[in-house]
Design an enzyme around this catalytic site. Structure first.
Site, PDB file in Angstrom:
ATOM      1  N   LEU A   1       0.850  -1.208   0.000  1.00  8.64           N
ATOM      2  CA  LEU A   1       0.000   0.000   0.000  1.00  8.64           C
ATOM      3  C   LEU A   1       0.882   1.254   0.000  1.00  8.64           C
ATOM      4  O   LEU A   1       0.851   2.057   0.925  1.00  8.64           O
ATOM      5  CB  LEU A   1      -0.958  -0.010   1.204  1.00  8.64           C
ATOM      6  CG  LEU A   1      -2.172   0.900   1.029  1.00  8.64           C
ATOM      7  CD1 LEU A   1      -3.159   0.333   0.026  1.00  8.64           C
ATOM      8  CD2 LEU A   1      -2.885   1.118   2.379  1.00  8.64           C
ATOM      9  N   GLY A   2       1.661   1.383  -1.083  1.00 13.39           N
ATOM     10  CA  GLY A   2       2.457   2.596  -1.270  1.00 13.39           C
ATOM     11  C   GLY A   2       1.625   3.646  -1.991  1.00 13.39           C
ATOM     12  O   GLY A   2       0.395   3.625  -1.946  1.00 13.39           O
TER      13      GLY A   2
ATOM     14  N   SER B   1       1.439  -5.138   3.880  1.00  8.19           N
ATOM     15  CA  SER B   1       2.733  -4.529   3.553  1.00  8.19           C
ATOM     16  C   SER B   1       3.635  -4.795   4.752  1.00  8.19           C
ATOM     17  O   SER B   1       3.177  -5.357   5.752  1.00  8.19           O
ATOM     18  CB  SER B   1       2.585  -3.029   3.285  1.00  8.19           C
ATOM     19  OG  SER B   1       1.902  -2.411   4.354  1.00  8.19           O
ATOM     20  N   ARG B   2       4.898  -4.387   4.647  1.00  6.79           N
ATOM     21  CA  ARG B   2       5.812  -4.723   5.748  1.00  6.79           C
ATOM     22  C   ARG B   2       5.361  -4.077   7.063  1.00  6.79           C
ATOM     23  O   ARG B   2       5.427  -4.665   8.110  1.00  6.79           O
ATOM     24  CB  ARG B   2       7.247  -4.332   5.397  1.00  6.79           C
ATOM     25  CG  ARG B   2       8.031  -5.547   4.943  1.00  6.79           C
ATOM     26  CD  ARG B   2       9.453  -5.227   4.657  1.00  6.79           C
ATOM     27  NE  ARG B   2       9.561  -4.261   3.557  1.00  6.79           N
ATOM     28  CZ  ARG B   2      10.701  -3.799   3.079  1.00  6.79           C
ATOM     29  NH1 ARG B   2      11.827  -4.177   3.607  1.00  6.79           N
ATOM     30  NH2 ARG B   2      10.720  -2.954   2.079  1.00  6.79           N
TER      31      ARG B   2
ATOM     32  N   GLU C   1      10.533  -9.835 -19.584  1.00 12.25           N
ATOM     33  CA  GLU C   1       9.885  -9.051 -20.642  1.00 12.25           C
ATOM     34  C   GLU C   1      10.892  -8.741 -21.745  1.00 12.25           C
ATOM     35  O   GLU C   1      12.040  -8.439 -21.440  1.00 12.25           O
ATOM     36  CB  GLU C   1       9.361  -7.738 -20.056  1.00 12.25           C
ATOM     37  CG  GLU C   1       8.239  -7.968 -19.071  1.00 12.25           C
ATOM     38  CD  GLU C   1       7.848  -6.681 -18.339  1.00 12.25           C
ATOM     39  OE1 GLU C   1       8.232  -5.590 -18.770  1.00 12.25           O
ATOM     40  OE2 GLU C   1       7.159  -6.797 -17.329  1.00 12.25           O
TER      41      GLU C   1
ATOM     42  N   ARG D   1       6.089  -6.288 -10.451  1.00 20.23           N
ATOM     43  CA  ARG D   1       7.174  -6.832 -11.242  1.00 20.23           C
ATOM     44  C   ARG D   1       6.927  -8.327 -11.383  1.00 20.23           C
ATOM     45  O   ARG D   1       6.414  -8.955 -10.460  1.00 20.23           O
ATOM     46  CB  ARG D   1       8.536  -6.609 -10.558  1.00 20.23           C
ATOM     47  CG  ARG D   1       9.041  -5.173 -10.616  1.00 20.23           C
ATOM     48  CD  ARG D   1       9.469  -4.787 -12.037  1.00 20.23           C
ATOM     49  NE  ARG D   1       9.986  -3.437 -12.125  1.00 20.23           N
ATOM     50  CZ  ARG D   1       9.268  -2.363 -12.472  1.00 20.23           C
ATOM     51  NH1 ARG D   1       7.977  -2.493 -12.758  1.00 20.23           N
ATOM     52  NH2 ARG D   1       9.834  -1.174 -12.556  1.00 20.23           N
TER      53      ARG D   1
ATOM     54  N   ASP E   1       0.272  -7.699 -15.912  1.00 16.59           N
ATOM     55  CA  ASP E   1       0.815  -6.597 -16.718  1.00 16.59           C
ATOM     56  C   ASP E   1       2.337  -6.676 -16.817  1.00 16.59           C
ATOM     57  O   ASP E   1       2.935  -5.960 -17.602  1.00 16.59           O
ATOM     58  CB  ASP E   1       0.412  -5.258 -16.068  1.00 16.59           C
ATOM     59  CG  ASP E   1       0.846  -4.048 -16.892  1.00 16.59           C
ATOM     60  OD1 ASP E   1       0.591  -4.044 -18.126  1.00 16.59           O
ATOM     61  OD2 ASP E   1       1.458  -3.115 -16.335  1.00 16.59           O
TER      62      ASP E   1
ATOM     63  N   HIS F   1       2.980  -4.772 -20.224  1.00 15.12           N
ATOM     64  CA  HIS F   1       3.518  -3.746 -19.302  1.00 15.12           C
ATOM     65  C   HIS F   1       3.008  -2.342 -19.679  1.00 15.12           C
ATOM     66  O   HIS F   1       3.772  -1.465 -20.081  1.00 15.12           O
ATOM     67  CB  HIS F   1       5.059  -3.773 -19.293  1.00 15.12           C
ATOM     68  CG  HIS F   1       5.641  -3.149 -18.062  1.00 15.12           C
ATOM     69  ND1 HIS F   1       6.831  -3.584 -17.496  1.00 15.12           N
ATOM     70  CD2 HIS F   1       5.229  -2.124 -17.283  1.00 15.12           C
ATOM     71  CE1 HIS F   1       7.102  -2.848 -16.427  1.00 15.12           C
ATOM     72  NE2 HIS F   1       6.151  -1.952 -16.285  1.00 15.12           N
TER      73      HIS F   1
HETATM   74  C1  8YV Z   1       7.630   1.704 -16.861  1.00 16.89           C
HETATM   75  C2  8YV Z   1       7.255   0.897 -14.500  1.00 16.89           C
HETATM   76  O1  8YV Z   1       6.925   1.137 -17.897  1.00 16.89           O
HETATM   77  O2  8YV Z   1       7.598   2.956 -13.445  1.00 16.89           O
HETATM   78  C3  8YV Z   1       7.786   1.750 -13.420  1.00 16.89           C
HETATM   79  O3  8YV Z   1       8.398   1.207 -12.490  1.00 16.89           O
HETATM   80  O4  8YV Z   1       7.244  -0.290 -14.399  1.00 16.89           O
HETATM   81  C4  8YV Z   1       6.705   1.508 -15.705  1.00 16.89           C
HETATM   82  O5  8YV Z   1       6.052   2.685 -15.422  1.00 16.89           O
HETATM   83  C5  8YV Z   1       8.937   1.016 -16.872  1.00 16.89           C
HETATM   84  O6  8YV Z   1       9.800   1.611 -15.978  1.00 16.89           O
HETATM   85  C6  8YV Z   1       9.532   1.098 -18.264  1.00 16.89           C
HETATM   86  O7  8YV Z   1      10.710   0.413 -18.335  1.00 16.89           O
END
Ligand code: 8YV
Length: 328
Positions: free
Chosen positions: A157-158, A179-180, A266, A237, A261, A284
């Site tokens: 929850l950032g 969250s932590r 990737e 991620r 996403d 993404h």
């Molecule tokens: C970007 C993201 O697409 O901000 C981030 O951490 O994952 C995305 O907004 C990414 O950084 C592009 O490489």
């Protein structure tokens, strides 16, 4: 120390706002993605004091930073910076900046879009029309899932997690989070243990930083706790999810669906996901509008410009607070 016309490298995709913004103020060296990269790095490395990294998969690991002995600032594109070795930077007096906040609302919008697509099967219904199936088969089947009877657990929850939660309040669904540490001033139910939250909710929205600390946080134990109504939305991620565990849970239908996403390698997407039609995959897209990407690019530039004026960078990451402290 002011750094007008300092030498700065650009690593990654040469995005226009970044190239134009930096070339106006610095001696900018755009590192090419071919055999000439090494020659250029070797030539400019001794003079380099700043770097712009324009997002994963491009990275700035310790061995790369070590090649620039005068490096002071790494301005990274994106709020996530698991592609930057901040530990090395912190130990060598190098400040790392990222691009938080300017993308919060966009990523939260995308999350809600992906959530609804996953729950109500909109991409599958679109494919159903295009395949000419509506006139032949009649109405697309009613979706087994609905947001109406769901409880959402937000993992992380950032800033973006909170923007997602604000939107979900409007949908009238119960919200919990893991969250932590508990977040001050937040009324949603807090779970110190993710598996406990997974047991009590049916939908997980993952929006936690990547990196070693969160690797495979979503694993078999969590997916089993989530149960057969379970839906996992990953906006964080790829590394946060144990892909083998998730693919198995989706194939065995021990959870209902997933909306993803982000992926570990990737633009490669594991075959197991591609083979399943009952999940939703996005390339993404979290922050990927012209409007928001321009703001992110400008922040990459602005962090270097204020540093060049001898002022504190605008958005340093917490691991490398300003002013930098070289370890003894
Ligand atoms: C970007 C993201 O697409 O901000 C981030 O951490 O994952 C995305 O907004 C990414 O950084 C592009 O490489």
């Amino acid at each position: 120390m002011a750094a007008d016309r300092a030498d700065v490298v650009l690593i990654g995709v040469p995005k226009k706002i970044i190239v134009d913004g930096l070339a106006a103020r610095f001696n900018l060296h755009v590192i090419p993605h071919d055999a000439n990269a090494e020659t250029l790095i070797a030539k400019v490395a001794p003079a380099i004091r700043g770097a712009a990294v324009t997002g994963a998969p491009y990275a700035m690991k310790g061995d790369m930073m070590a090649r620039f002995p005068r490096l002071e600032l790494v301005s990274s594109f994106g709020v996530g910076y698991d592609n930057i070795d901040v530990k090395y930077a912190a130990g060598h007096g190098i400040t790392v900046t990222h691009t938080p906040d300017v993308l919060n609302e966009e990523v939260a919008d995308t999350t809600i879009g992906l959530l609804l697509c996953t729950i109500r099967e909109f991409p599958q219904a679109d494919r159903f029309i295009r395949a000419g199936r509506w006139p032949k088969e009649g109405q697309y089947p009613l979706s087994a899932a609905t947001l109406r009877d769901r409880t959402i657990g937000i993992v992380g929850l950032g800033r973006i997690g909170k923007a997602i939660a604000r939107r979900l309040e409007g949908f009238g669904v119960p919200i919990a989070y893991h969250s932590r540490n508990p977040q001050p001033g937040v009324a949603y139910r807090y779970y110190p243990k993710l598996v406990d939250m997974a047991r009590d909710v049916d939908t997980l929205i993952v929006i936690t930083p990547g990196g070693a600390a969160t690797r495979h946080l979503i694993n078999t134990e969590v997916l089993t706790a989530l149960g057969p109504r379970g839906i996992v939305i990953n906006m964080a991620r790829g590394s946060v999810i144990d892909d083998n565990a998730l693919i198995k849970a989706l194939k065995d239908r021990t959870i209902h669906s997933a909306g993803l996403d982000v992926f570990v390698n990737e633009p490669e997407v594991p075959k197991g996901y591609l083979e399943m039609d009952h999940i939703v995959l996005l390339p993404h897209l979290g922050s990927a509008s012209v409007y928001t990407r321009q703001k992110m690019e400008q922040l990459v530039v602005d962090n270097l410009l204020v540093w060049a004026d001898g002022k504190p960078p605008l958005t340093p990451v917490p691991e490398t607070p300003w002013p930098p402290q070289k370890q003894a």
